[in-house]
Design a protein around this motif. Structure first.
Motif, PDB file in Angstrom:
ATOM      1  N   THR A  58     -28.621  -0.656 -10.126  1.00  0.00           N
ATOM      2  CA  THR A  58     -28.488   0.697 -10.652  1.00  0.00           C
ATOM      3  C   THR A  58     -27.022   1.039 -10.858  1.00  0.00           C
ATOM      4  O   THR A  58     -26.176   0.645 -10.048  1.00  0.00           O
ATOM      5  N   VAL A  59     -26.721   1.776 -11.924  1.00  0.00           N
ATOM      6  CA  VAL A  59     -25.382   2.333 -12.137  1.00  0.00           C
ATOM      7  C   VAL A  59     -25.523   3.842 -12.254  1.00  0.00           C
ATOM      8  O   VAL A  59     -26.357   4.349 -13.015  1.00  0.00           O
ATOM      9  N   VAL A  60     -24.709   4.570 -11.477  1.00  0.00           N
ATOM     10  CA  VAL A  60     -24.740   6.028 -11.504  1.00  0.00           C
ATOM     11  C   VAL A  60     -23.349   6.570 -11.755  1.00  0.00           C
ATOM     12  O   VAL A  60     -22.346   5.901 -11.507  1.00  0.00           O
ATOM     13  N   ASN A  61     -23.297   7.811 -12.230  1.00  0.00           N
ATOM     14  CA  ASN A  61     -22.035   8.523 -12.416  1.00  0.00           C
ATOM     15  C   ASN A  61     -22.097   9.821 -11.621  1.00  0.00           C
ATOM     16  O   ASN A  61     -23.137  10.498 -11.592  1.00  0.00           O
ATOM     17  N   ARG A  62     -21.001  10.151 -10.947  1.00  0.00           N
ATOM     18  CA  ARG A  62     -20.978  11.395 -10.179  1.00  0.00           C
ATOM     19  C   ARG A  62     -21.176  12.575 -11.115  1.00  0.00           C
ATOM     20  O   ARG A  62     -20.465  12.729 -12.103  1.00  0.00           O
ATOM     21  N   ILE A 102     -19.611  17.087  -3.658  1.00  0.00           N
ATOM     22  CA  ILE A 102     -20.475  17.170  -2.488  1.00  0.00           C
ATOM     23  C   ILE A 102     -20.805  18.641  -2.243  1.00  0.00           C
ATOM     24  O   ILE A 102     -19.921  19.500  -2.255  1.00  0.00           O
ATOM     25  N   GLN A 103     -22.086  18.932  -2.041  1.00  0.00           N
ATOM     26  CA  GLN A 103     -22.536  20.314  -2.003  1.00  0.00           C
ATOM     27  C   GLN A 103     -23.317  20.628  -0.744  1.00  0.00           C
ATOM     28  O   GLN A 103     -24.047  19.777  -0.220  1.00  0.00           O
ATOM     29  N   GLY A 104     -23.183  21.858  -0.257  1.00  0.00           N
ATOM     30  CA  GLY A 104     -24.033  22.390   0.791  1.00  0.00           C
ATOM     31  C   GLY A 104     -23.795  21.791   2.158  1.00  0.00           C
ATOM     32  O   GLY A 104     -23.013  20.866   2.342  1.00  0.00           O
ATOM     33  N   GLU A 105     -24.517  22.319   3.139  1.00  0.00           N
ATOM     34  CA  GLU A 105     -24.325  21.864   4.514  1.00  0.00           C
ATOM     35  C   GLU A 105     -24.909  20.477   4.758  1.00  0.00           C
ATOM     36  O   GLU A 105     -24.563  19.822   5.744  1.00  0.00           O
ATOM     37  N   LEU A 106     -25.752  19.995   3.829  1.00  0.00           N
ATOM     38  CA  LEU A 106     -26.279  18.638   3.959  1.00  0.00           C
ATOM     39  C   LEU A 106     -25.373  17.608   3.295  1.00  0.00           C
ATOM     40  O   LEU A 106     -25.629  16.413   3.368  1.00  0.00           O
ATOM     41  N   ARG A 107     -24.330  18.038   2.612  1.00  0.00           N
ATOM     42  CA  ARG A 107     -23.280  17.184   2.056  1.00  0.00           C
ATOM     43  C   ARG A 107     -23.833  16.125   1.095  1.00  0.00           C
ATOM     44  O   ARG A 107     -23.527  14.952   1.192  1.00  0.00           O
ATOM     45  N   VAL A 108     -24.652  16.547   0.162  1.00  0.00           N
ATOM     46  CA  VAL A 108     -25.161  15.626  -0.853  1.00  0.00           C
ATOM     47  C   VAL A 108     -24.586  16.020  -2.207  1.00  0.00           C
ATOM     48  O   VAL A 108     -24.064  17.121  -2.376  1.00  0.00           O
ATOM     49  N   ARG A 109     -24.683  15.109  -3.164  1.00  0.00           N
ATOM     50  CA  ARG A 109     -24.206  15.397  -4.509  1.00  0.00           C
ATOM     51  C   ARG A 109     -25.254  14.973  -5.525  1.00  0.00           C
ATOM     52  O   ARG A 109     -26.188  14.228  -5.215  1.00  0.00           O
ATOM     53  N   GLU A 110     -25.098  15.457  -6.760  1.00  0.00           N
ATOM     54  CA  GLU A 110     -25.983  15.075  -7.854  1.00  0.00           C
ATOM     55  C   GLU A 110     -25.404  13.856  -8.566  1.00  0.00           C
ATOM     56  O   GLU A 110     -24.184  13.654  -8.597  1.00  0.00           O
ATOM     57  N   TRP A 111     -26.308  13.042  -9.156  1.00  0.00           N
ATOM     58  CA  TRP A 111     -25.916  11.823  -9.846  1.00  0.00           C
ATOM     59  C   TRP A 111     -26.594  11.742 -11.201  1.00  0.00           C
ATOM     60  O   TRP A 111     -27.747  12.169 -11.343  1.00  0.00           O
ATOM     61  N   ASP A 112     -25.889  11.199 -12.174  1.00  0.00           N
ATOM     62  CA  ASP A 112     -26.507  10.803 -13.430  1.00  0.00           C
ATOM     63  C   ASP A 112     -26.806   9.311 -13.342  1.00  0.00           C
ATOM     64  O   ASP A 112     -25.880   8.495 -13.166  1.00  0.00           O
ATOM     65  N   VAL A 113     -28.087   8.944 -13.425  1.00  0.00           N
ATOM     66  CA  VAL A 113     -28.469   7.534 -13.402  1.00  0.00           C
ATOM     67  C   VAL A 113     -28.333   6.993 -14.819  1.00  0.00           C
ATOM     68  O   VAL A 113     -29.070   7.380 -15.717  1.00  0.00           O
ATOM     69  N   LEU A 114     -27.374   6.086 -15.002  1.00  0.00           N
ATOM     70  CA  LEU A 114     -27.053   5.559 -16.330  1.00  0.00           C
ATOM     71  C   LEU A 114     -27.790   4.265 -16.634  1.00  0.00           C
ATOM     72  O   LEU A 114     -27.986   3.920 -17.805  1.00  0.00           O
ATOM     73  N   ALA A 115     -28.162   3.529 -15.617  1.00  0.00           N
ATOM     74  CA  ALA A 115     -28.894   2.276 -15.794  1.00  0.00           C
ATOM     75  C   ALA A 115     -29.682   2.008 -14.519  1.00  0.00           C
ATOM     76  O   ALA A 115     -29.237   2.341 -13.422  1.00  0.00           O
ATOM     77  N   GLY A 116     -30.859   1.407 -14.649  1.00  0.00           N
ATOM     78  CA  GLY A 116     -31.719   1.246 -13.491  1.00  0.00           C
ATOM     79  C   GLY A 116     -32.503   2.524 -13.251  1.00  0.00           C
ATOM     80  O   GLY A 116     -32.406   3.491 -14.017  1.00  0.00           O
ATOM     81  N   ASN A 117     -33.252   2.575 -12.191  1.00  0.00           N
ATOM     82  CA  ASN A 117     -34.098   3.755 -11.983  1.00  0.00           C
ATOM     83  C   ASN A 117     -34.239   4.183 -10.539  1.00  0.00           C
ATOM     84  O   ASN A 117     -35.175   4.892 -10.188  1.00  0.00           O
ATOM     85  N   GLY A 118     -33.317   3.779  -9.686  1.00  0.00           N
ATOM     86  CA  GLY A 118     -33.434   4.171  -8.286  1.00  0.00           C
ATOM     87  C   GLY A 118     -32.085   4.433  -7.657  1.00  0.00           C
ATOM     88  O   GLY A 118     -31.075   3.847  -8.063  1.00  0.00           O
TER      89      GLY A 118
END
Length: 327
Positions: free
Chosen positions: A112-116, A120-136
């Motif tokens: 998989t290849v992703v782009n930020r 990092i957001q919120g108290e759970l410290r996660v971020r959103e990703w754009d999945v550019l290739a692959g599916n997981g």
């Protein structure tokens, strides 16, 4: 041909290679080789590599033809590898997709290849990703022989801190009692349990706790690692006065939890406080906060003041190793 190589045990190979690659020190013209129980990673700058690793001269074979992303693109992109995921940080969507396509067409072992797509957001410290290739976005990342299953879309994890985590883990001795206050999927907690410690690991993110339990089982330490979901300030009462070592890896806000850390400490306890401060005084605020929290109950000896990495212009991510001894 004899070239400078970093020499490490094979189980530390991928983590070391990634650390060297982040500093552009891996010599791509020679193969990484395993022989006589050691793994040899050719490097371009022996002096720079020797800051953190053993460097020896080794007869490394020239690399046979391998297609890398830069061979396809005509330039070397900035990549971060986490398990079988490649992470990009590109502002231009078209450029990001071009790089992703080249990564997938290369010889790199990638699913998989992703782009930020966010900070990092919120108290759970996660971020959103754009999945550019692959599916997981789930992968298994190996760090100094410890396998960590995680989903980058659901938990926080930084492979860039592998060397720092290993430094702290290596201080742990069998039969220690360790409390990891912000454990995530277990990059501190699991290998510490692997060294024979009894570990309690807490996190606010329920998905992180699920992965933490899976990782404890995956690495054979489920019997000595207790994973606790919740705010550490609310769950720590059951372990007051218990810990020989406390890990506080929550930069920006960890110092706000020092009262809880001191309550967890036994008669003698080492705190590993991670902090982010201005480079004009990177250690002072954290050290003052530790001493204030310890009060008259503990004598404090700061044994290590370490810059882990540069976080932003004029801001440093630092660690203080502080030993508390009850008066």
């Amino acid at each position: 041909m004899s070239v400078p190589c970093v020499r490490v045990p094979p189980e530390e190979g991928e983590t070391t290679r990634a650390s060297l690659a982040d500093r552009n020190l891996v010599h791509d013209e020679y193969d990484i080789t395993v022989t006589d129980g050691w793994l040899y990673i050719p490097v371009t700058d022996a002096d720079a590599a020797a800051d953190d690793h053993e460097v020896v001269s080794f007869d490394a074979p020239p690399r046979e033809t391998q297609t890398l992303p830069e061979d396809i693109l005509g330039f070397e992109p900035s990549l971060e590898r986490l398990g079988r995921i490649v992470i990009l940080d590109e502002d231009d969507d078209g450029r990001a997709q071009t790089i992703a396509d080249a990564v997938m067409a290369s010889s790199l072992p990638v699913d998989t290849v992703v782009n930020r797509a966010s900070k990092i957001q919120g108290e759970l410290r996660v971020r959103e990703w754009d999945v550019l290739a692959g599916n997981g976005t789930e992968t298994v990342h190996t760090e100094y022989g410890t396998e960590l299953l995680l989903d980058i879309a659901e938990v926080y994890f930084s492979p860039r801190l592998a060397t720092e985590r290993h430094r702290v883990v290596e201080q742990v001795t069998p039969d220690e009692r360790v409390f990891d206050m912000f454990a995530g999927v277990g990059p501190f907690a699991v290998p510490m349990a692997g060294r024979g410690a009894s570990v309690v690991a807490c996190d606010l993110n329920p998905r992180a706790i699920e992965y933490l339990r899976e990782n404890a089982a995956r690495n054979g330490v489920a019997d000595t690692l207790t994973a606790v979901e919740g705010d550490v300030r609310e769950v720590a009462a059951d372990w007051e006065g218990w810990a020989d070592r406390v890990v506080m890896n929550l930069p920006h806000t960890a110092s706000e939890f020092l009262d809880t850390a001191v309550a967890l400490a036994g008669d003698e306890c080492v705190l590993h406080l991670y902090d982010i401060q201005h480079d004009s005084d990177p250690f002072g605020p954290g050290e003052r906060a530790i001493r204030e929290a310890a009060g008259e109950a503990y004598a404090v000896d700061v044994e290590t003041r370490r810059v882990v990495r540069s976080y932003a212009p004029h801001e440093e991510n630092v660690c203080l190793d502080a030993r508390l001894r009850r008066r």
